[in-house]
Design a protein around this motif. Sequence first.
Motif, PDB file in Angstrom:
ATOM      1  N   MET A   1       0.828  -1.209   0.000  1.00  8.61           N
ATOM      2  CA  MET A   1       0.000   0.000   0.000  1.00  8.61           C
ATOM      3  C   MET A   1       0.862   1.260   0.000  1.00  8.61           C
ATOM      4  O   MET A   1       0.525   2.253  -0.658  1.00  8.61           O
ATOM      5  CB  MET A   1      -0.946   0.004   1.211  1.00  8.61           C
ATOM      6  CG  MET A   1      -2.023  -1.050   1.150  1.00  8.61           C
ATOM      7  SD  MET A   1      -3.045  -0.963  -0.314  1.00  8.61           S
ATOM      8  CE  MET A   1      -3.905   0.550  -0.033  1.00  8.61           C
ATOM      9  N   LEU A   2       1.979   1.241   0.714  1.00 10.91           N
ATOM     10  CA  LEU A   2       2.910   2.368   0.729  1.00 10.91           C
ATOM     11  C   LEU A   2       3.470   2.619  -0.666  1.00 10.91           C
ATOM     12  O   LEU A   2       3.554   3.764  -1.117  1.00 10.91           O
ATOM     13  CB  LEU A   2       4.039   2.102   1.726  1.00 10.91           C
ATOM     14  CG  LEU A   2       5.092   3.197   1.872  1.00 10.91           C
ATOM     15  CD1 LEU A   2       4.462   4.446   2.475  1.00 10.91           C
ATOM     16  CD2 LEU A   2       6.233   2.701   2.730  1.00 10.91           C
ATOM     17  N   LYS A   3       3.828   1.541  -1.357  1.00 11.65           N
ATOM     18  CA  LYS A   3       4.361   1.669  -2.715  1.00 11.65           C
ATOM     19  C   LYS A   3       3.300   2.242  -3.664  1.00 11.65           C
ATOM     20  O   LYS A   3       3.593   3.114  -4.485  1.00 11.65           O
ATOM     21  CB  LYS A   3       4.852   0.321  -3.209  1.00 11.65           C
ATOM     22  CG  LYS A   3       5.619   0.375  -4.478  1.00 11.65           C
ATOM     23  CD  LYS A   3       6.638  -0.738  -4.493  1.00 11.65           C
ATOM     24  CE  LYS A   3       7.467  -0.652  -5.727  1.00 11.65           C
ATOM     25  NZ  LYS A   3       8.805  -0.195  -5.464  1.00 11.65           N
ATOM     26  N   ILE A   4       2.063   1.754  -3.546  1.00 11.41           N
ATOM     27  CA  ILE A   4       0.969   2.265  -4.378  1.00 11.41           C
ATOM     28  C   ILE A   4       0.724   3.749  -4.084  1.00 11.41           C
ATOM     29  O   ILE A   4       0.553   4.554  -5.008  1.00 11.41           O
ATOM     30  CB  ILE A   4      -0.317   1.439  -4.152  1.00 11.41           C
ATOM     31  CG1 ILE A   4      -0.151   0.041  -4.737  1.00 11.41           C
ATOM     32  CG2 ILE A   4      -1.531   2.135  -4.745  1.00 11.41           C
ATOM     33  CD1 ILE A   4      -1.264  -0.911  -4.379  1.00 11.41           C
ATOM     34  N   GLN A   5       0.745   4.101  -2.806  1.00 16.37           N
ATOM     35  CA  GLN A   5       0.528   5.494  -2.403  1.00 16.37           C
ATOM     36  C   GLN A   5       1.636   6.395  -2.946  1.00 16.37           C
ATOM     37  O   GLN A   5       1.362   7.490  -3.458  1.00 16.37           O
ATOM     38  CB  GLN A   5       0.470   5.568  -0.883  1.00 16.37           C
ATOM     39  CG  GLN A   5       0.008   6.875  -0.331  1.00 16.37           C
ATOM     40  CD  GLN A   5      -0.077   6.831   1.188  1.00 16.37           C
ATOM     41  OE1 GLN A   5       0.621   6.053   1.839  1.00 16.37           O
ATOM     42  NE2 GLN A   5      -0.932   7.669   1.750  1.00 16.37           N
ATOM     43  N   ASN A   6       2.881   5.951  -2.875  1.00 17.51           N
ATOM     44  CA  ASN A   6       4.001   6.737  -3.409  1.00 17.51           C
ATOM     45  C   ASN A   6       3.924   6.870  -4.923  1.00 17.51           C
ATOM     46  O   ASN A   6       4.246   7.922  -5.476  1.00 17.51           O
ATOM     47  CB  ASN A   6       5.341   6.117  -2.998  1.00 17.51           C
ATOM     48  CG  ASN A   6       5.631   6.316  -1.526  1.00 17.51           C
ATOM     49  OD1 ASN A   6       5.040   7.172  -0.885  1.00 17.51           O
ATOM     50  ND2 ASN A   6       6.538   5.516  -1.000  1.00 17.51           N
ATOM     51  N   ARG A   7       3.498   5.813  -5.584  1.00 26.75           N
ATOM     52  CA  ARG A   7       3.369   5.857  -7.046  1.00 26.75           C
ATOM     53  C   ARG A   7       2.292   6.858  -7.455  1.00 26.75           C
ATOM     54  O   ARG A   7       2.457   7.602  -8.417  1.00 26.75           O
ATOM     55  CB  ARG A   7       3.045   4.468  -7.581  1.00 26.75           C
ATOM     56  CG  ARG A   7       3.161   4.388  -9.096  1.00 26.75           C
ATOM     57  CD  ARG A   7       2.961   2.992  -9.608  1.00 26.75           C
ATOM     58  NE  ARG A   7       4.077   2.145  -9.158  1.00 26.75           N
ATOM     59  CZ  ARG A   7       3.988   0.835  -9.037  1.00 26.75           C
ATOM     60  NH1 ARG A   7       2.858   0.203  -9.288  1.00 26.75           N
ATOM     61  NH2 ARG A   7       5.027   0.126  -8.641  1.00 26.75           N
ATOM     62  N   LYS A   8       1.185   6.902  -6.711  1.00 24.89           N
ATOM     63  CA  LYS A   8       0.107   7.848  -7.011  1.00 24.89           C
ATOM     64  C   LYS A   8       0.583   9.284  -6.787  1.00 24.89           C
ATOM     65  O   LYS A   8       0.243  10.187  -7.564  1.00 24.89           O
ATOM     66  CB  LYS A   8      -1.130   7.574  -6.140  1.00 24.89           C
ATOM     67  CG  LYS A   8      -1.959   6.438  -6.637  1.00 24.89           C
ATOM     68  CD  LYS A   8      -3.232   6.330  -5.823  1.00 24.89           C
ATOM     69  CE  LYS A   8      -4.063   5.188  -6.342  1.00 24.89           C
ATOM     70  NZ  LYS A   8      -5.321   5.055  -5.621  1.00 24.89           N
ATOM     71  N   LYS A   9       1.382   9.522  -5.747  1.00 26.19           N
ATOM     72  CA  LYS A   9       1.923  10.858  -5.498  1.00 26.19           C
ATOM     73  C   LYS A   9       2.836  11.285  -6.627  1.00 26.19           C
ATOM     74  O   LYS A   9       2.812  12.445  -7.050  1.00 26.19           O
ATOM     75  CB  LYS A   9       2.680  10.881  -4.168  1.00 26.19           C
ATOM     76  CG  LYS A   9       1.809  10.965  -2.951  1.00 26.19           C
ATOM     77  CD  LYS A   9       2.668  11.078  -1.697  1.00 26.19           C
ATOM     78  CE  LYS A   9       1.804  11.089  -0.464  1.00 26.19           C
ATOM     79  NZ  LYS A   9       2.606  11.128   0.771  1.00 26.19           N
ATOM     80  N   GLU A  10       3.670  10.368  -7.109  1.00 25.20           N
ATOM     81  CA  GLU A  10       4.566  10.689  -8.221  1.00 25.20           C
ATOM     82  C   GLU A  10       3.781  11.017  -9.493  1.00 25.20           C
ATOM     83  O   GLU A  10       4.146  11.917 -10.234  1.00 25.20           O
ATOM     84  CB  GLU A  10       5.520   9.524  -8.485  1.00 25.20           C
ATOM     85  CG  GLU A  10       6.587   9.385  -7.436  1.00 25.20           C
ATOM     86  CD  GLU A  10       7.468   8.155  -7.670  1.00 25.20           C
ATOM     87  OE1 GLU A  10       7.309   7.477  -8.708  1.00 25.20           O
ATOM     88  OE2 GLU A  10       8.310   7.871  -6.805  1.00 25.20           O
ATOM     89  N   GLU A  11       2.708  10.260  -9.744  1.00 29.04           N
ATOM     90  CA  GLU A  11       1.881  10.527 -10.934  1.00 29.04           C
ATOM     91  C   GLU A  11       1.197  11.886 -10.812  1.00 29.04           C
ATOM     92  O   GLU A  11       1.073  12.601 -11.803  1.00 29.04           O
ATOM     93  CB  GLU A  11       0.842   9.420 -11.088  1.00 29.04           C
ATOM     94  CG  GLU A  11       1.392   8.116 -11.599  1.00 29.04           C
ATOM     95  CD  GLU A  11       0.321   7.041 -11.691  1.00 29.04           C
ATOM     96  OE1 GLU A  11      -0.859   7.332 -11.463  1.00 29.04           O
ATOM     97  OE2 GLU A  11       0.709   5.902 -12.007  1.00 29.04           O
ATOM     98  N   ASP A  12       0.753  12.234  -9.619  1.00 30.82           N
ATOM     99  CA  ASP A  12       0.100  13.540  -9.421  1.00 30.82           C
ATOM    100  C   ASP A  12       1.089  14.687  -9.623  1.00 30.82           C
ATOM    101  O   ASP A  12       0.719  15.760 -10.109  1.00 30.82           O
ATOM    102  CB  ASP A  12      -0.512  13.632  -8.018  1.00 30.82           C
ATOM    103  CG  ASP A  12      -1.735  12.743  -7.874  1.00 30.82           C
ATOM    104  OD1 ASP A  12      -2.303  12.312  -8.917  1.00 30.82           O
ATOM    105  OD2 ASP A  12      -2.121  12.455  -6.724  1.00 30.82           O
TER     106      ASP A  12
END
Length: 113
Positions: free
Chosen positions: A99-110
């Motif tokens: 979940m941390l990895k998914i959350q970080n990936r979403k932040k990078e995309e934003d």
Amino acid sequence: MFWKYLSTVSLILVIPVFVHWLSDSNDFGRLLIYSMEQKEKKTEEFDPIFGQKFEKTEIEKGFWLGLLPPTDKISPKIFLGVLPLSLVFISISVFGFIMLKIQNRKKEEDLTI
């Protein structure tokens, strides 16, 4: 940040479970495979009338953590073993890191948009 703390704490909780298992096993003098709900205490006593020594066995109720749960039946006791508890903590930890990895990936995309 929540997932990072959850994963770290659940991974660290595996260590006390193993330490508790080792300390409970120390009572028995061998590593416990199955969790125990009672243990036998043998004491040697002397009979003054007959002049003989005899062993007296007492059963002490309690709980001693083993590697596996104390029962094969479906019940809440199924989680009272080192392997089930450790697997739950490790699963929570892996889920948290994912979940941390998914959350970080979403932040990078934003940030890139």
